[in-house]
Design a protein around this motif. Structure first.
Motif, mmCIF file in Angstrom:
data_model
loop_
_atom_site.group_PDB
_atom_site.id
_atom_site.type_symbol
_atom_site.label_atom_id
_atom_site.label_comp_id
_atom_site.label_asym_id
_atom_site.label_seq_id
_atom_site.Cartn_x
_atom_site.Cartn_y
_atom_site.Cartn_z
ATOM 1 N N LEU A 30 -59.443 32.008 -3.894
ATOM 2 C CA LEU A 30 -59.422 31.032 -2.806
ATOM 3 C C LEU A 30 -59.435 31.743 -1.452
ATOM 4 N N GLY A 31 -58.712 32.847 -1.374
ATOM 5 C CA GLY A 31 -58.723 33.636 -0.135
ATOM 6 C C GLY A 31 -60.109 34.173 0.154
ATOM 7 N N GLN A 67 -62.396 31.582 1.482
ATOM 8 C CA GLN A 67 -62.097 31.261 2.882
ATOM 9 C C GLN A 67 -62.540 32.337 3.850
ATOM 10 N N PRO A 104 -65.154 24.403 6.171
ATOM 11 C CA PRO A 104 -64.861 25.247 5.000
ATOM 12 C C PRO A 104 -65.356 24.641 3.685
ATOM 13 N N GLU A 152 -62.548 22.698 -1.859
ATOM 14 C CA GLU A 152 -61.956 23.361 -3.027
ATOM 15 C C GLU A 152 -61.380 22.325 -3.992
ATOM 16 N N LEU A 196 -51.010 26.492 -5.688
ATOM 17 C CA LEU A 196 -52.346 26.717 -5.141
ATOM 18 C C LEU A 196 -52.656 25.798 -3.957
ATOM 19 N N ALA A 197 -51.931 24.723 -3.836
ATOM 20 C CA ALA A 197 -52.069 23.825 -2.683
ATOM 21 C C ALA A 197 -53.504 23.349 -2.462
ATOM 22 N N ILE A 198 -54.206 23.008 -3.539
ATOM 23 C CA ILE A 198 -55.512 22.354 -3.411
ATOM 24 C C ILE A 198 -55.544 21.158 -4.371
#
Lengths: 260, 272
Positions: free
Chosen positions: B157-158, B161, B173, B176, B203-205
């Motif tokens: 994920l990083g 981004q 962006p 996700e 993961l906060a998605i």
């Protein structure tokens, strides 16, 4: 620390020249080899970890590990300049090495730094090892500094989560993170660090030596925390603190972790 | 406008190719012209899962190198209309995927009126994975309910981004989506696996689906059919739901509770 001054007064009352004795925090580049071919990959690897931070940074060359080796000063300096570092002095070298560097424009710092041990924080020739607790910390707390006001620069505000493998450096000020920091990330700030989500990675505040910087978080689950180079691994964080809103600060030489 | 979707994970063996095949087949079954591209050069698998390995003549690298046209390399799926497979090359290195070459192929697919282009990423975070995600508009992050998979998903994920074309250009962006695979509610309940809520929190998605651990996944891949076509299986149904959510529909999550046998079944036994 009060500055000692040597002043020559001019007619206008304002001295045209002032000499000030002042300690500055500088990066030290400890060289483990005199061979540019061996240095190059290690430098590339080291600088890649925080390219903006090291861009045109003044560095002191530490030659402690090179005693007796022949140094090609021109070649060495060309390599260092090529990586956009600015050597401002050299220390711990032998007579011939220091003379060669002085001729090439890099003065010896023998007198000023005699009491310091060779720096270990930027060992460019060691195995690239970002896992050592202070491996990526740009400055050690050992150097005496004049503490600037905490958070004197503008804060760096990050609204997205910081992911594993990401590194964020707030130069000259505080770092404010609105989301969470994942395991394996690094939050670095010259000032304090504020995390409004969960703090799960590493947080290093006051990295330019500011012992007054603090870490504040809503949910402490960090792997490592550091204030001005005093670090602590949190592998056995007490239950009372885990997941709780906490602040971390430096009390003399002791790192304190407290509930807010 | 075509949407480029990368299916990625960082970690290997979590179900990227299974997911790519099922999402692509599901999108095509919903009437969208879809291409699925295997970016795993050297470890070609997608054609096996899609059951077209004996029909591969030209591949992705041939097209990039100008040795074949895209039309020659695209394989039309026999079961689902509007579904095409672009296989990877088995005899090349990942470096054969040049950024310019990948961009040309994607542009050409867009010009051919494909609505969805699904990019099946190789494991890892190296060149092949970077190429698969670079041009993406959306990303499906495939994660297993265990800590190392979650960590690797976080890492990828990083990279999405920071190393994607959208990130480099400062565009909006990449969208996700989390897809959890091999989920076993019973083992979650016993504390042997991470739970859905823990993974989403870490993961906060947003999640587009949970695919239960299911024997049909292996059976389908051995048979060379995307598991979404096994309509009776829980995994197949879960993928159908995930496709619907990818298309913006809302469906409640299924197959995330422990299945308790009913009273009579416990009393008299019998097959579930």
């Amino acid at each position: 620390m009060p500055d000692s001054q040597v002043t020559t007064t001019s007619d206008s009352g304002r001295p045209p020249v002032e000499l000030r004795g002042r300690m500055e925090t500088l990066l030290t580049l400890a060289l483990g080899s005199a061979d540019p071919q061996a240095l190059r990959p290690a430098l590339v690897d080291k600088l890649r970890q925080a390219p903006d931070f090291f861009d045109r940074a003044p560095v002191i060359l530490d030659l402690a590990a090179l005693s007796g080796q022949v140094l090609n000063a021109a070649e060495l300096l060309a390599l260092i300049h090529e990586h956009r570092l600015l050597p401002v002095g050299a220390r711990h070298g032998d007579e011939a090495q220091m003379r060669a560097l002085a001729t090439a424009g890099v003065p010896a710092l023998r007198a000023l730094v005699a009491r310091e041990a060779p720096a270990k924080d930027l060992s460019a020739t060691g195995a690239p090892d970002s896992r050592t607790p202070d491996g990526d910390i740009p400055a050690t707390a050992a150097a005496a500094v004049e503490p600037p006001a905490v958070g004197s620069g503008a804060p760096t505000v990050v609204a997205r989560p910081v992911r594993s493998g990401q590194q964020i450096y707030a130069r000259g000020g505080d770092l404010v993170l609105l989301g969470s920091a994942s395991p394996g990330c690094e939050l670095i700030a010259d000032g304090s660090i504020h995390v409004y989500g969960a703090l799960r990675g590493r947080a290093l505040c006051g990295v330019d030596g500011n012992g007054g910087a603090r870490i504040f978080c809503q949910n402490l689950a960090a792997e490592l925390v550091s204030v001005a180079g005093h670090y602590k691994l949190l592998d056995e964080l007490p239950e009372a603190l885990r997941g709780k809103p906490t602040q971390i600060w430096l009390d003399g030489e002791q790192l304190r972790i407290e509930l807010i | 406008m075509a949407r480029i979707i990368v299916v990625t994970s960082g970690k290997g063996g979590v179900g990227k190719t299974t997911t790519s095949a099922s999402l692509a087949a599901g999108l095509a079954r919903r009437g969208h012209k879809t291409a699925v591209i295997d970016f795993d050069v050297g470890l070609r698998n997608l054609d096996l899962i899609m059951g077209c390995e004996r029909r591969v003549v030209y591949d992705f690298v041939n097209v990039i190198n100008g040795e074949a046209t895209l039309n020659q390399a695209l394989i039309r799926d026999k079961h689902v209309s509007g579904l095409f497979v672009l296989p990877a090359s088995q005899t090349r290195e990942k470096e054969a995927l040049t950024q310019d070459g990948v961009e040309r192929v994607l542009d050409e697919l867009v010009a051919m009126d494909f609505e969805y282009i699904v990019c099946d990423s190789p494991a890892g975070i190296e060149h092949g994975a970077r190429m698969a995600l670079y041009f993406a508009d959306e990303a499906v992050i495939v994660t297993n309910p265990e800590v190392s998979s979650v960590r690797d998903s976080d890492r990828i994920l990083g990279i999405l981004q920071s190393r994607s074309r959208r990130a480099e250009r400062g565009d909006e962006p990449i969208r996700e989506h989390l897809l959890i695979t091999r989920y076993n509610p019973a083992r979650v309940a016993e504390g042997q696996m991470l739970g859905l809520e823990d993974i989403v929190e870490l993961l906060a998605i947003p999640s587009i689906g949970v695919i239960p651990e299911c024997a049909s996944v292996l059976e389908a891949s051995n048979a060379g059919r995307p598991v979404i076509s096994a309509e009776q299986s829980t995994a197949g149904q879960a993928y159908t739901d995930a496709v619907a959510r990818l298309l913006g529909e809302e469906h409640p999550l299924r197959f995330i509770e422990v299945h308790k046998p009913g009273f009579f079944k416990r009393l008299f036994g019998g097959t579930p």
